[in-house]
Design an enzyme around this catalytic site. Structure first.
Site, PDB file in Angstrom:
ATOM      1  N   HIS A  86     -12.428 -41.152 -35.558  1.00  0.00           N
ATOM      2  CA  HIS A  86     -13.125 -40.161 -36.371  1.00  0.00           C
ATOM      3  C   HIS A  86     -13.192 -40.487 -37.844  1.00  0.00           C
ATOM      4  CE1 HIS A  86     -13.886 -36.764 -33.638  1.00  0.00           C
ATOM      5  NE2 HIS A  86     -12.831 -37.202 -32.973  1.00  0.00           N
ATOM      6  N   LYS A 125     -16.526 -36.287 -50.097  1.00  0.00           N
ATOM      7  CA  LYS A 125     -17.658 -35.405 -49.800  1.00  0.00           C
ATOM      8  C   LYS A 125     -18.430 -35.045 -51.076  1.00  0.00           C
ATOM      9  CE  LYS A 125     -15.543 -33.352 -45.611  1.00  0.00           C
ATOM     10  NZ  LYS A 125     -16.559 -33.296 -44.539  1.00  0.00           N
ATOM     11  N   LYS A 153     -17.817 -27.034 -46.552  1.00  0.00           N
ATOM     12  CA  LYS A 153     -17.062 -28.037 -45.792  1.00  0.00           C
ATOM     13  C   LYS A 153     -15.718 -28.193 -46.476  1.00  0.00           C
ATOM     14  CE  LYS A 153     -20.492 -30.987 -46.565  1.00  0.00           C
ATOM     15  NZ  LYS A 153     -20.738 -31.736 -45.343  1.00  0.00           N
ATOM     16  N   ARG A 154     -14.791 -28.927 -45.863  1.00  0.00           N
ATOM     17  CA  ARG A 154     -13.524 -29.185 -46.541  1.00  0.00           C
ATOM     18  C   ARG A 154     -13.797 -29.797 -47.907  1.00  0.00           C
ATOM     19  NH1 ARG A 154      -8.568 -28.226 -43.685  1.00  0.00           N
ATOM     20  NH2 ARG A 154      -7.580 -29.207 -45.464  1.00  0.00           N
ATOM     21  N   LYS A 180     -25.676 -28.128 -37.894  1.00  0.00           N
ATOM     22  CA  LYS A 180     -25.781 -26.660 -37.815  1.00  0.00           C
ATOM     23  C   LYS A 180     -26.832 -26.154 -38.787  1.00  0.00           C
ATOM     24  CE  LYS A 180     -20.824 -26.763 -37.431  1.00  0.00           C
ATOM     25  NZ  LYS A 180     -19.590 -26.379 -38.152  1.00  0.00           N
ATOM     26  N   THR A 203     -20.881 -32.531 -38.875  1.00  0.00           N
ATOM     27  CA  THR A 203     -21.515 -31.664 -37.881  1.00  0.00           C
ATOM     28  C   THR A 203     -22.119 -30.454 -38.580  1.00  0.00           C
ATOM     29  OG1 THR A 203     -19.335 -30.671 -37.493  1.00  0.00           O
ATOM     30  CG2 THR A 203     -20.115 -32.289 -35.872  1.00  0.00           C
TER      31      THR A 203
HETATM   32  C1  LIG Z   1     -18.871 -27.321 -38.879  1.00  0.00           C
HETATM   33  C2  LIG Z   1     -17.646 -26.968 -39.596  1.00  0.00           C
HETATM   34  C3  LIG Z   1     -16.966 -27.929 -40.342  1.00  0.00           C
HETATM   35  C4  LIG Z   1     -17.453 -29.346 -40.486  1.00  0.00           C
HETATM   36  O1  LIG Z   1     -18.380 -29.411 -41.543  1.00  0.00           O
HETATM   37  P1  LIG Z   1     -18.875 -30.792 -42.155  1.00  0.00           P
HETATM   38  O2  LIG Z   1     -19.971 -30.362 -43.073  1.00  0.00           O
HETATM   39  O3  LIG Z   1     -19.379 -31.621 -41.027  1.00  0.00           O
HETATM   40  O4  LIG Z   1     -17.728 -31.404 -42.865  1.00  0.00           O
HETATM   41  C5  LIG Z   1     -15.805 -27.552 -40.997  1.00  0.00           C
HETATM   42  N1  LIG Z   1     -15.340 -26.297 -40.915  1.00  0.00           N
HETATM   43  C6  LIG Z   1     -15.973 -25.345 -40.214  1.00  0.00           C
HETATM   44  C7  LIG Z   1     -15.418 -23.952 -40.174  1.00  0.00           C
HETATM   45  C8  LIG Z   1     -17.146 -25.638 -39.525  1.00  0.00           C
HETATM   46  O5  LIG Z   1     -17.749 -24.690 -38.809  1.00  0.00           O
END
Ligand SMILES: *Cc1c(COP(=O)(O)O)cnc(C)c1O
Length: 841
Positions: free
Chosen positions: A353, A550, A544-545, A656, A652
């Protein structure tokens, strides 16, 4: 299922389960009662699924993951059962609002971010595709910490998600297992003259499984998420107790239970903490024993383990399972090494990952030795045999041996978990095309050269049930009215929406839906932060984190540049935007916490400035989690996916957003590349250096200050920060930030700044043309079909797991009498009659 039936069952649970009269029921009582009502509707399918798997020679996917970020269960189960409207109606007859009840659920936040959320999407897709699967993980008592923002800074508190009880889980004490830790090994020769090893542990803990049902979409399949909780072997150590040391006896119990107390909140860094290794070994050891038990109940010998189970390692966190299965087969079941190795290697597969070196798990040898002495011996033996193979394949290449060894000899010696995972697996996959390529060329290059045939790539996906049908009911209704609802199960069908991008009346309805979603989010933002945002402005979202790679701080530099433009020229052409940030920083990651402070400090200035605040708003929404995500993704206009190229494995969140009709501004990183290819270059805003350019620039010698020197706008932005403009004149606050940017800038913000700003200018122009924007938005959804986790799971089934669907016949309890049923069950007589096919309810 009729509204009246649901209403009756619900009232019964308020009365009998919660022990309340409806008029006195709290919000939590109502939630618990409804959750139990829904769980009752799952149980028959759950039992039927177990029967089907038990009675057929199917292969089961065991998905091992230290994290499952499931999000709230109730709404998702209603969607998958197809009873949202029936339940809404039933609640309405009681003057109750379903959405209000759904909002009562404390989400199980048993994961940090993307990796744990992927595991959750995969569980949904496995059940929907009717694949026999068990998710194995840890039942953390405290999930990911709760984040609040105080004085602009992150403050953590414990996540007490279990405090009101968890109506979804069933404790299965009868399947508890023992797990040994520490101690030493003894070598001896058994009565048949064979060399044997006995592990004498320092302590033993008990693992108790807690099962939650995972229902597929409109199918009978209900798979199991089995999470392990650590307990003491006995509630009291009677020996100590009898000596009169009551507190000592209790303390032993407390110590054992610490094992599954808390989820480690680190994301993308590895800490080498003893308790963490114990957690990893604990859940893996429990899960493998559980699989062996299941194998035995089917009357299969351990030598057929790999035929019955395919074990997926979600990152290296469960990789010690390779050594554990070897130990079980050799020490407990008396198999010879070669036979055990044959079985193990055919059972395991590993998903990598990360490309960040600091995230690759390595355990200091002394620590590993102390906790898992027998496993270290097994790893040495795996390594010795592996290196023999390398020596022959790569004759005379001594440096390769050192690079490939499972034991790193740089400074303090470490066990390299990624190497163990690769050597012990039949298949290794990356999670996006670029990531898989860089994995082959860089992080795992030597392992790739050893076994190129083991490597493959499966791009991540997300479930359209939670992320569209549940999170965005308005869009779901609109899409289904246009093209039917087959897309919920087969997201490829959403392509049928493409022609509607050119239909003005459809676009208008599309825009209306998105606007309502934005209004909902504006309300959430106001309630959580007090900041009022304008739903007419562009919602520019980065959630995101928080991590340097990032590059949330790059987005902030853009905001400061726009602020500077307006302040320098009040008539500057700046598109009104609301910048929304959310995400947690690892508590020990100081730079990430400073990045949060940077966002909130800039927000403080911008939102207060009367000259600017009607055009720019900046919000940091605290405590990003799945529940918030379900409100945010459907309301975003612009999706920020701006990691430094070559750093984000897949992402991911990007998927979304795209499914929900947001337009992406992004680097050519992770799955962004595939996203752009799928939705078309015209409907995507790419910027920045690509991975090869990043590599070349770094190789040539990167000098961030040259960008500062040559760009007046960049200079103005950095100087504002440097002079303390956003920190009430205190230049020290953000010094680590701009010093980092001007001196080393490891994530190349300076290099990508100009390209990012230029691209944002084009985004603004596009947003200024609503017809064009809505068209792009429809196409973004219409072309996102391949990013369904169903597609990913199909690829895993074909290429990695060789697992097939097992449709579930609904077994029927013929007599409604529980007594009779129990007696018949004990007699081994089926009291359920079969009703196959259909989704029934
Ligand atoms: C989808 C999701 C992530 C991952 O987000 P990225 O933009 O791919 O880093 C992290 N936390 C939550 C709560 C999510 O739903």
């Amino acid at each position: 299922m009729s509204s009246a039936t649901i209403r009756r069952a619900f009232l019964d649970h308020v009365f009998y389960t919660q022990g309340k009269l409806p008029g006195h029921a709290s919000g939590n009582d109502l939630y618990q009662a409804l959750a139990h009502t829904v769980r009752d509707r799952l149980v028959q399918r759950w039992i039927s699924t177990a029967e089907a798997y038990q009675s057929q020679p199917s292969r089961t996917v065991a998905y091992l993951s230290a994290e499952f970020l499931m999000g709230p269960h109730l709404g998702n189960n209603l969607v998958n059962l197809g009873i949202v409207e029936a339940v809404r109606g039933a609640m309405a007859t009681l003057n109750l609002d379903l959405d209000h009840i759904l909002a009562q659920e404390e989400e199980p936040g048993l994961g940090n971010g993307g990796l744990g959320r992927l595991a959750a999407c995969f569980m949904d897709s496995l059940a929907t595709l009717e694949i026999p699967a068990l998710g194995y993980g840890i039942r953390y008592e405290y999930g990911i910490f709760h984040q609040s923002i105080i004085d602009g800074m992150q403050v953590e508190s414990t996540d007490t998600w279990l405090r009101n009880g968890n109506p979804w889980e069933i404790q299965r004490s009868e399947w508890a297992v023992e797990v040994r830790l520490g101690g030493h090994t003894e070598h001896y020769t058994d009565d048949r003259g064979r060399y044997r090893v006995r592990w004498v542990p320092a302590k033993t803990v008990v693992g108790v499984p807690f099962d939650s049902p995972i229902l597929g979409y409109r199918v009978n399949t209900v798979n199991t998420l089995r999470l392990w909780r650590a307990e003491a072997t006995e509630a009291f150590d009677f020996h100590t107790f009898n000596r009169g040391d009551y507190l000592g006896a209790v303390n032993k119990k407390v110590t054992s239970e610490n094992l599954t107390k808390v989820l480690y909140p680190n994301d993308e860094t590895q800490q080498g903490k003893e308790l963490r290794l114990e957690q990893q070994y604990f859940f893996v050891a429990c899960s493998l024993q559980d699989m062996l038990r299941l194998l035995a109940t089917q009357g299969l010998p351990v030598t057929r383990f790999h035929e019955k189970f395919t074990v997926q390692l979600n990152d290296t966190h469960p990789a010690v399972g390779i050594a554990e299965l070897m130990r079980l087969l050799i020490d407990d079941h008396g198999l010879a090494w070669d036979e055990a190795w044959h079985i193990t290697r055919r059972a395991f597969a590993y998903t990598n990952h990360t490309l960040l070196p600091e995230a690759l798990e390595q355990w200091p040898l002394p620590l590993f030795q102390r906790i898992l002495p027998r496993h270290l011996e097994i790893i040495y033996e795996i390594n010795a045999r592996f290196l023999d193979e390398v020596r022959i394949r790569f004759y005379g290449d001594e440096s390769r041996l050192a690079r490939l060894s499972l034991i790193s000899e740089h400074g303090e010696r470490h066990v390299r978990m990624a190497h163990l995972a690769c050597v012990g697996s039949h298949t290794i996959n990356g999670v996006a095309e670029l990531h898989s390529r860089l994995m082959r060329e860089d992080v795992l290059k030597d392992l790739y050269e050893m076994w190129p045939e083991k490597f493959t790539s499966i791009t991540n996906g997300v479930t359209p049930r939670r992320w569209l049908a549940l999170a965005n009911p308005r869009l779901t209704r609109l899409v289904s009215e246009a093209i039917g609802d087959g897309w919920i199960k087969d997201l490829g069908q959403i392509r049928a929406l493409e022609p509607y991008a050119d239909d003005p009346s459809f676009r208008e309805r599309w825009q209306a839906v998105r606007r309502e979603n934005k209004q909902d989010l504006a309300r959430l933002v106001r309630d959580a932060t007090g900041v009022v945002v304008d739903p007419n402005s562009m919602f520019d979202v980065m959630v995101k984190r928080i991590h340097e790679y990032k590059r949330q701080h790059l987005a902030v530099l853009h905001i400061i540049a726009l602020y500077h433009r307006i302040k320098s020229d009040p008539h500057a052409d700046v598109q009104p935007r609301t910048f929304l940030f959310a995400g947690k920083a690892a508590p020990g990651y100081h730079y990430a916490k400073l990045m949060i402070r940077f966002v909130t400090s800039v927000a403080g200035v911008v939102n207060r400035d009367p000259q600017v605040r009607d055009r720019l708003k900046v919000v940091f929404l605290p405590n990003f989690n799945v529940t918030h995500g379900q409100k945010i993704y459907p309301a975003a206009d612009l999706s920020e996916q701006i990691s430094l190229a070559g750093k984000e494995a897949s992402g991911t969140g990007n998927m979304k957003f795209a499914m929900n009709g947001a337009i992406t501004i992004g680097t050519m990183d992770g799955a962004n590349i595939e996203l752009r290819d799928a939705i078309g270059a015209d409907n995507f805003f790419p910027f920045g250096l690509n991975a090869s350019e990043v590599y070349a620039l770094k190789a040539a010698g990167y000098h961030p200050s040259t960008y500062y020197d040559s760009s007046p706008e960049l200079r103005a932005v950095v100087d504002l920060i440097q002079h303390g403009f956003f920190s009430k004149g205190d230049a020290a606050v953000f010094r680590p930030l701009f010093d980092g940017l001007l001196q080393h800038d490891p994530y190349l913000l300076m290099a990508d700044f100009a390209s990012y700003l230029h691209c944002q200018q084009q985004v603004s122009a596009a947003y200024g043309d609503p017809e064009r924007w809505q068209r792009m938005s429809v196409l973004s959804s219409a072309r996102s079909g391949q990013f369904s986790s169903d597609r990913a799971i199909e690829q895993y089934c074909k290429r990695v797991w060789h697992a097939q669907a097992v449709p579930v016949c609904l077994l029927h309890r013929s007599s409604g009498q529980v007594q009779g049923a129990r007696r018949a069950e004990a007699d081994g007589i089926g009291t359920f009659s079969e009703r196959c096919g259909g989704s029934g309810s």
